[in-house]
Each structure stands twice: as C-alpha cells, then as structure tokens.
Design a protein around this motif. Structure first.
Motif, PDB file in Angstrom:
ATOM      1  N   CYS A  85      26.839  62.984   5.433  1.00  0.00           N
ATOM      2  CA  CYS A  85      26.956  64.400   5.070  1.00  0.00           C
ATOM      3  C   CYS A  85      28.371  64.633   4.547  1.00  0.00           C
ATOM      4  O   CYS A  85      29.347  64.310   5.217  1.00  0.00           O
ATOM      5  N   GLY A 137      29.802  67.349   4.254  1.00  0.00           N
ATOM      6  CA  GLY A 137      30.440  68.486   4.926  1.00  0.00           C
ATOM      7  C   GLY A 137      31.174  68.046   6.169  1.00  0.00           C
ATOM      8  O   GLY A 137      32.259  68.525   6.476  1.00  0.00           O
ATOM      9  N   CYS A 138      30.592  67.090   6.913  1.00  0.00           N
ATOM     10  CA  CYS A 138      31.190  66.712   8.204  1.00  0.00           C
ATOM     11  C   CYS A 138      31.328  65.196   8.362  1.00  0.00           C
ATOM     12  O   CYS A 138      31.810  64.737   9.403  1.00  0.00           O
ATOM     13  N   CYS A 177      22.134  69.662   8.080  1.00  0.00           N
ATOM     14  CA  CYS A 177      22.794  68.600   8.836  1.00  0.00           C
ATOM     15  C   CYS A 177      22.751  68.930  10.329  1.00  0.00           C
ATOM     16  O   CYS A 177      23.041  70.061  10.729  1.00  0.00           O
ATOM     17  N   MET A 184      24.674  67.961  12.575  1.00  0.00           N
ATOM     18  CA  MET A 184      26.016  68.133  13.130  1.00  0.00           C
ATOM     19  C   MET A 184      26.658  69.464  12.699  1.00  0.00           C
ATOM     20  O   MET A 184      27.092  70.239  13.536  1.00  0.00           O
ATOM     21  N   CYS A 185      26.710  69.696  11.382  1.00  0.00           N
ATOM     22  CA  CYS A 185      27.465  70.870  10.909  1.00  0.00           C
ATOM     23  C   CYS A 185      26.557  72.004  10.446  1.00  0.00           C
ATOM     24  O   CYS A 185      27.056  73.079  10.107  1.00  0.00           O
TER      25      CYS A 185
HETATM   26 ZN   LIG Z   1      27.253  67.739   8.270  1.00  0.00          ZN
END
Ligand SMILES: [Zn+2]
Length: 252
Positions: free
Chosen positions: A214, A216-217, A238, A240-241
């Motif tokens: 990802c 983003g994270c 995602c 996670m984020c």
């Molecule tokens: Zn992410």
C-alpha cells in the motif's frame, strides 16, 4: 488473513473502474490543495519568526546604545571631578604663602601632592572611558549596518511571502473549480467515503498498490486482495490505513 474491509453495498449501476478513475483525479487535486494550504498556513509563523529575530537584534542594539550613554555620563562626572580637584589645588597653592609655620607648609604641600595624585587617577580614568567609547561606537556602527541590511532582507521576505500567498490563492481557486467539475461524476456514497478518509488520513484517501504494498502506509497487500482490487466489484480499502486501493493500469 483477516478479510479486507469493503464497502458493503452492491453497486450494480456503478462502473467502479470509472468511479475510481474520477477519485484518482480528485485525489490529485486534493493532494495539491492540501500541500498549498499547508504552505499558506505556515507563512504567518515563518514571518513571525523572522520578525522576532529582528526585534531581538534591535533590543541588543538598544543595549549597546544604553551602555554608550552610561559611558558618556561617567566621563562627564569624571571631568567635573577633575575640574573640581584642579580648582582645589589652585586654592591650596594660593594659600601656601600666607602660612606661618614650616609644619603648616609641609602639611599643605602634602595635601597638594595628594590632590595631584587624584587628578592623575581621574585623567587616567577619562582616557580609559574614551577608549571604551571608541570601541562601543565601532560596535554600534557595525550593528546599525547589519540591522539595516536585515531590515531590507525581512522586508523582501515579507513581500515574497505575500506574493507567494497570492499565487497560492489563485491556484487554489483553479483547483477548487476543477474539483467542482470532477465531483458530479462520482457516486455520492463513494464520494462521502472518500472525503471521510481524506479528512482522517492527511488528505490522502486513495492510493496505489505498488510492488505488493500500500503506497499510503507501506503495508504489504496480499495477492488475494490484489485480485479483489482487479475485479472492480467493491471498493477495497487497506486493512492498515483504511485508504482506498487501486492498481495502476500498467501494473494490471
Ligand atoms: Zn495502507
């Protein structure tokens, strides 16, 4: 593996690939908007810091000028003291010839010698003060020049900052107009979801998956999830984020 979050409503009438394409366009605009707004918001503090540094230098300059005035006063006092001592010596010398005894004479000669010694001390002190005043004048002149230059720099930076803010405002208006063109093409529920993530995730709501992670994270995204993204059935976020995920065309 925990299942990845999806938006749990079917969207049969929605072409998800097109929707994502519009969101990606919107994200590009929002990323630029966010960056420009952050830059603009930082400007007042940048200027404030420069002004504070400048004010501190002005305070240092004022302290030098005050010290100089102190020296001037001390010198004047010493000069008065010197004049009064010299006056005293003249008086004593005038009285010398009216004295009757040798003892009175030698006592007064001693007084005159003491007063002359005081005069000499006062003269030395005045020379010292003149020396200090010369040095402080040089310091003051240097500081005055520096302050003048820094005032120019500060003024130039303020102007530059104001010009930049104007450029930013113009660009923000353009971006906002472009945003208004993209938004009507996006399903309202998807847009709401996007904006909610945008707000909670530093203005980054939709990101690519690159090299199985990802963007983003940086969490790795399992192959099954990548397959789900490619199916364009649901919006995949995602784990996670919580950002929306997509895969760039050349990586499909
Ligand atoms: Zn992410």
């Amino acid at each position: 593996m925990r299942p990845y979050k999806t938006i749990y409503f079917k969207m049969p009438a929605i072409d998800l690939k097109t929707e994502l394409g519009a969101l990606i366009k919107l994200q590009a605009l929002d990323t630029e908007i966010y960056g420009l707004k952050s830059e603009k918001n930082a400007k007042p503090l940048e200027i404030k810091l420069l002004e504070t540094a400048f004010e501190e230098k002005k305070v240092a300059m004022a302290a030098l000028e005050k010290a100089n005035l102190g020296l001037q006063k001390e010198k004047k006092d010493k000069e008065l003291e010197l004049a009064s001592k010299e006056e005293g010596i003249k008086k004593l010398q005038g009285q010398l010839y009216s004295l009757k005894t040798n003892k009175e004479y030698s006592t007064m000669m001693q007084q005159i010698a003491d007063a002359k010694a005081d005069v000499s001390v006062a003269e030395d002190k005045i020379l010292q003060l003149l020396d200090q005043m010369d040095k402080i004048k040089v310091d003051i002149e240097q500081e005055r020049q520096k302050l003048g230059e820094e005032e120019k720099v500060l003024k130039a930076q303020k102007e530059k900052s104001e010009e930049r803010i104007k450029v930013i405002d113009d660009r923000l208006a353009q971006l906002e107009a472009q945003r208004q063109q993209v938004i009507p093409g996006i399903d309202s529920k998807i847009l709401t979801q996007y904006e909610r993530i945008l707000e909670g995730r530093d203005a980054l709501a939709i990101v690519t998956v690159k090299d199985n992670s990802c963007q983003g994270c940086n969490m790795s995204v399992p192959a099954q999830v990548i397959n789900l993204i490619k199916m364009y059935d649901h919006i995949i976020t995602c784990e996670m984020c919580n950002r929306m995920l997509y895969i760039e065309e050349d990586q499909v």
